[in-house]
Design an enzyme around this catalytic site. Sequence first.
Site, PDB file in Angstrom:
ATOM      1  N   GLY A 132       0.822  -1.214   0.000  1.00  0.00           N
ATOM      2  CA  GLY A 132       0.000   0.000   0.000  1.00  0.00           C
ATOM      3  C   GLY A 132       0.851   1.258   0.000  1.00  0.00           C
ATOM      4  O   GLY A 132       1.045   1.881   1.045  1.00  0.00           O
ATOM      5  N   TYR A 133       1.382   1.577  -1.142  1.00  0.00           N
ATOM      6  CA  TYR A 133       2.218   2.773  -1.281  1.00  0.00           C
ATOM      7  C   TYR A 133       1.469   3.887  -2.021  1.00  0.00           C
ATOM      8  O   TYR A 133       1.202   4.945  -1.493  1.00  0.00           O
ATOM      9  CB  TYR A 133       3.507   2.434  -2.059  1.00  0.00           C
ATOM     10  CG  TYR A 133       4.660   1.919  -1.215  1.00  0.00           C
ATOM     11  CD1 TYR A 133       4.469   1.159  -0.070  1.00  0.00           C
ATOM     12  CD2 TYR A 133       5.977   2.172  -1.608  1.00  0.00           C
ATOM     13  CE1 TYR A 133       5.541   0.683   0.664  1.00  0.00           C
ATOM     14  CE2 TYR A 133       7.061   1.704  -0.882  1.00  0.00           C
ATOM     15  CZ  TYR A 133       6.842   0.967   0.256  1.00  0.00           C
ATOM     16  OH  TYR A 133       7.907   0.504   0.970  1.00  0.00           O
ATOM     17  N   GLU A 248      12.395  -3.976  -4.131  1.00  0.00           N
ATOM     18  CA  GLU A 248      11.363  -4.125  -5.156  1.00  0.00           C
ATOM     19  C   GLU A 248      11.994  -3.931  -6.530  1.00  0.00           C
ATOM     20  O   GLU A 248      11.722  -4.685  -7.471  1.00  0.00           O
ATOM     21  CB  GLU A 248      10.253  -3.087  -4.927  1.00  0.00           C
ATOM     22  CG  GLU A 248       9.175  -3.151  -6.002  1.00  0.00           C
ATOM     23  CD  GLU A 248       8.008  -2.188  -5.759  1.00  0.00           C
ATOM     24  OE1 GLU A 248       8.116  -1.340  -4.850  1.00  0.00           O
ATOM     25  OE2 GLU A 248       7.022  -2.288  -6.494  1.00  0.00           O
TER      26      GLU A 248
HETATM   27  C1  LIG Z   1       1.282  -3.076 -12.934  1.00  0.00           C
HETATM   28  C2  LIG Z   1       1.461  -2.111 -11.797  1.00  0.00           C
HETATM   29  C3  LIG Z   1       1.499  -2.591 -10.498  1.00  0.00           C
HETATM   30  C4  LIG Z   1       1.626  -1.707  -9.423  1.00  0.00           C
HETATM   31  N1  LIG Z   1       1.577  -2.228  -8.169  1.00  0.00           N
HETATM   32  C5  LIG Z   1       1.564  -1.379  -7.128  1.00  0.00           C
HETATM   33  C6  LIG Z   1       1.365  -1.875  -5.808  1.00  0.00           C
HETATM   34  O1  LIG Z   1       1.246  -3.072  -5.608  1.00  0.00           O
HETATM   35  N2  LIG Z   1       1.328  -1.020  -4.798  1.00  0.00           N
HETATM   36  C7  LIG Z   1       1.485   0.314  -4.982  1.00  0.00           C
HETATM   37  O2  LIG Z   1       1.485   1.037  -4.006  1.00  0.00           O
HETATM   38  N3  LIG Z   1       1.665   0.847  -6.209  1.00  0.00           N
HETATM   39  C8  LIG Z   1       1.700   0.030  -7.291  1.00  0.00           C
HETATM   40  N4  LIG Z   1       1.830   0.552  -8.561  1.00  0.00           N
HETATM   41  C9  LIG Z   1       1.888   2.005  -8.736  1.00  0.00           C
HETATM   42  C10 LIG Z   1       3.202   2.550  -9.274  1.00  0.00           C
HETATM   43  O3  LIG Z   1       4.190   2.535  -8.265  1.00  0.00           O
HETATM   44  C11 LIG Z   1       2.952   3.965  -9.817  1.00  0.00           C
HETATM   45  O4  LIG Z   1       2.094   3.830 -10.921  1.00  0.00           O
HETATM   46  C12 LIG Z   1       4.223   4.659 -10.249  1.00  0.00           C
HETATM   47  O5  LIG Z   1       5.039   4.957  -9.149  1.00  0.00           O
HETATM   48  C13 LIG Z   1       3.971   5.926 -11.064  1.00  0.00           C
HETATM   49  O6  LIG Z   1       3.046   6.786 -10.439  1.00  0.00           O
HETATM   50  P1  LIG Z   1       1.796   7.365 -11.246  1.00  0.00           P
HETATM   51  O7  LIG Z   1       1.131   6.221 -11.876  1.00  0.00           O
HETATM   52  O8  LIG Z   1       1.036   8.212 -10.320  1.00  0.00           O
HETATM   53  O9  LIG Z   1       2.432   8.266 -12.410  1.00  0.00           O
HETATM   54  P2  LIG Z   1       2.879   9.801 -12.286  1.00  0.00           P
HETATM   55  O10 LIG Z   1       3.753   9.962 -11.094  1.00  0.00           O
HETATM   56  O11 LIG Z   1       1.718  10.681 -12.422  1.00  0.00           O
HETATM   57  O12 LIG Z   1       3.805   9.916 -13.584  1.00  0.00           O
HETATM   58  C14 LIG Z   1       3.302  10.261 -14.892  1.00  0.00           C
HETATM   59  C15 LIG Z   1       4.509  10.456 -15.837  1.00  0.00           C
HETATM   60  O13 LIG Z   1       5.301  11.548 -15.375  1.00  0.00           O
HETATM   61  C16 LIG Z   1       6.637  11.166 -15.202  1.00  0.00           C
HETATM   62  N5  LIG Z   1       7.234  11.878 -14.078  1.00  0.00           N
HETATM   63  C17 LIG Z   1       6.711  12.079 -12.845  1.00  0.00           C
HETATM   64  N6  LIG Z   1       7.572  12.751 -12.063  1.00  0.00           N
HETATM   65  C18 LIG Z   1       8.689  12.969 -12.816  1.00  0.00           C
HETATM   66  C19 LIG Z   1       9.950  13.614 -12.596  1.00  0.00           C
HETATM   67  N7  LIG Z   1      10.262  14.138 -11.403  1.00  0.00           N
HETATM   68  N8  LIG Z   1      10.840  13.645 -13.612  1.00  0.00           N
HETATM   69  C20 LIG Z   1      10.529  13.092 -14.827  1.00  0.00           C
HETATM   70  N9  LIG Z   1       9.367  12.489 -15.091  1.00  0.00           N
HETATM   71  C21 LIG Z   1       8.462  12.429 -14.099  1.00  0.00           C
HETATM   72  C22 LIG Z   1       6.553   9.675 -14.935  1.00  0.00           C
HETATM   73  O14 LIG Z   1       7.797   9.035 -15.231  1.00  0.00           O
HETATM   74  C23 LIG Z   1       5.439   9.247 -15.850  1.00  0.00           C
HETATM   75  O15 LIG Z   1       5.969   9.064 -17.139  1.00  0.00           O
HETATM   76  C24 LIG Z   1       1.747  -0.313  -9.649  1.00  0.00           C
HETATM   77  C25 LIG Z   1       1.751   0.170 -10.956  1.00  0.00           C
HETATM   78  C26 LIG Z   1       1.597  -0.703 -12.034  1.00  0.00           C
HETATM   79  C27 LIG Z   1       1.560  -0.134 -13.423  1.00  0.00           C
END
Ligand SMILES: Cc1cc2nc3c(=O)[nH]c(=O)nc-3n(C[C@H](O)[C@H](O)[C@H](O)COP(=O)(O)OP(=O)(O)OC[C@H]3O[C@@H](n4cnc5c(N)ncnc54)[C@H](O)[C@@H]3O)c2cc1C
Lengths: 393, 375
Positions: A132-133, A248
């Site tokens: 739950g992150y 991870e």
């Molecule tokens: C299949 C899958 C399984 C997952 N499982 C889990 C889970 O079990 N538990 C959990 O907690 N989370 C989980 N996640 C979530 C995952 O950790 C997040 O989707 C990820 O960290 C990206 O966050 P976001 O989706 O909000 O994208 P955003 O942070 O909104 O990013 C959108 C775009 O902007 C870019 N971006 C953002 N900030 C920057 C920066 N500073 N510099 C350059 N580019 C940037 C990103 O690279 C991306 O291309 C999962 C995701 C997927 C796809």
Amino acid sequence: MTDLDTFRTETRAWLAENCPPEMRKPVRSEDDVCWGGRQFKPSSPAQKEWLDKMAAKGWTVPDWPKAYGGGGLSPAETKILREEMAAIKARNPLNSFGISMLGPALLKYGTEEQKLDHLTKIARGEIRWCQGYSEPNAGSDLAGLATSAEDKSDHYLVNGQKVWTSYADKADWIFCLVRTDKTSKQGGISFVLFDMASPGVSTKPILLISGNSPFCETFFDNVKVPKVNRVYEENKGWDVAKYLLGHEREMISGMGLASSGGNPLIDGAIATVGLGHDGRLADPLLRASIAMFEVRAKAFGAMSERFIDELKAGKAHPAQPSMMKYYGTELNKSRYELMMAAGGSDALEWDSERSRGGAIPRSWLRTKANSIEGGTSEIQLNIIAKRILELPA
Amino acid sequence: MPLYLDDDQTALQDTIRDFVAEHAPVSHMRALRDADDKTGFSRDLWKQFAEMGFTGILVGEDQGGLGLGHVEAGVVLEEIGRNLSPSPFLSTAVAAVEALKGTGQAERWFPGIIAGETVAALAIDEGAKHRDTVAMKAERSGNGFKLTGAKRFVTHGHTADLIIVAARTGGSDNDTDGITLFAVPKDTAGLTANAERLADSSLAARLEFEGVEVDADAVIGEVDAGRTPLDRLLRAGRTGASAELLGVGGGAMNMTVGYMKQRKQFGTLIGSFQALQHRAAHLYSEMEVARAAVLKAQQLLDQGSERADEAVSVAKAMTTLATTLSVQEGIQMHGGIGMTDEYDIGFYMKRARVLAEMFGDANFHADRLAIAAGY
Ligand SMILES: Cc1cc2nc3c(=O)[nH]c(=O)nc-3n(C[C@H](O)[C@H](O)[C@H](O)COP(=O)(O)OP(=O)(O)OC[C@H]3O[C@@H](n4cnc5c(N)ncnc54)[C@H](O)[C@@H]3O)c2cc1C
């Protein structure tokens, strides 16, 4: 013979006797992967047998201490076990976020009680964990999370929402980041563990482009979390969170490695386009693309070995998991692009029996998440640039 | 064996790193070029290498060498690459030594090599692209052989004391059997060497063999079975060139990252621009993967593993890809200054191009992997 030679001989013999033949074939679909947990329904008797035998030896987590259900093996012995398993193409007996993520964090930050309780259950595959992150407004900027935990002396009252929680609907427990102090961003986060069956927890699956729905929105409504379930100090959860993320990333980077047993990419290409009279793939440009991909894949195989060796010896740069995660996941995406190209129209079939329920196209779509989950490629590149190359902010 | 340098190897690395950086930094190469030096390297420096024992790094202790392996030889080559030091180390102390090892020729040539008096060259390539084919003829004549044909891209070929030549004593161009390897001493009648300066300012010769007569005892190993020592030579040469490429790529990357921390535009360090940071981080990743591939090949060679050959091709192809990226990004991120002769980064690009061709380019090695995998 050295002790390690003896260990290798004995390990080989044990595996030969105890690894069921069905467990020496590549997994056919997601249902074929063993995740354990309270709701675990083995896909075959062999799967259950393999898990039980490995767990009894502590070999689901070979390098954890025996007291916590591990095998107590040294890094060199662990490497030998891995090699010998690969040699007979043995499957992983247990896939688990407990093993690859929570376990290492508990080993470092947990209390003795937490270790004895949770680690042994992880090792035996009894409890399935979820992470739950992420929250709707805290993805890449994870420390901006809002889920609150109110201090109620012996327990916290947790309220908020998580998102993208993989397998939240199948998991028994969750390791969760919560806000215990609103005045400090990274310094106001705590790391807690709780049962998904606790009153106030609910989940809602999210359908993915692969047609599967392994992840969920997760809601917390006045969930009571006993304070003994907090890992490490209050407001210091970010340290635990980051440490766990390193593990991870290490796990996700493993996806860049070819799966054991044959080479589906090469075999697939030969099956569809065929070999010419010279014994070369009849599509020279596809052949060249595959060959150049194989150079990187094999080199990355060496990198993974080096990384694990360095990690075990305490020689790896702490930010190196970011490099591994970045490279391995980008590599895996290009592997599946090639698999699709090699498969042609066969690889487009979505439901047919012949295609094993569209295993390749669904995996192809799934790999697109590799460079998003666990921190996007862009975030990994930021970390490499700042922490390894020490480039200015 | 863990896949990182052990304590002894790290200590050797510290020694050699200091030595090369002090005695043969990029300015050394620049000075040789500016003086239009016709030898291509410094004999004095080569003597110093010998005094430190590096010339015998792969020679067994019983024969007066250090008795070390490919990992250690690679440690030396990486520093040579990082400093772009012109040196006969790869051809002489690595490839030639491996070819001669365990044959009757070892006793004759090793003392000179170890003493820093004998420089060896490798007459392997016949076309402008490295191939496994050997067309050059060696016909029996008197109590020896008569060599006829041409070789090219022979580094140090015009100054070498010993030239190792692959020729055909039987079969046709592409056959594995029927190759014989010869140790041909300098100044043998009928052999002419025309040295050409290459893009990186190193010198490579085109050799013409017009009925060059050699004694039967010039044969390295067995007649018709030259594939064995030739393969040893190639594995060592390819692995060594990979290690040198790693040094070139790593050196260029360090220069570039260093420049990013110092050059200001728009009132800020260019290293703070994310577009550049991401490319630098990607480059770092490619170089790290290449480094692992090289160490893997070296370790497998030292273990005499049957998987070594594949690992060697992976290493040569991967270092070529990574280092090519490194020098290209190097010039680009330096901007205009990167195009000037005065600045060193251009030398890295030139050296990388030469090493890319040496012992087979990335395509050649990817093709070998594909053939070995049956497609
Ligand atoms: C299949 C899958 C399984 C997952 N499982 C889990 C889970 O079990 N538990 C959990 O907690 N989370 C989980 N996640 C979530 C995952 O950790 C997040 O989707 C990820 O960290 C990206 O966050 P976001 O989706 O909000 O994208 P955003 O942070 O909104 O990013 C959108 C775009 O902007 C870019 N971006 C953002 N900030 C920057 C920066 N500073 N510099 C350059 N580019 C940037 C990103 O690279 C991306 O291309 C999962 C995701 C997927 C796809």
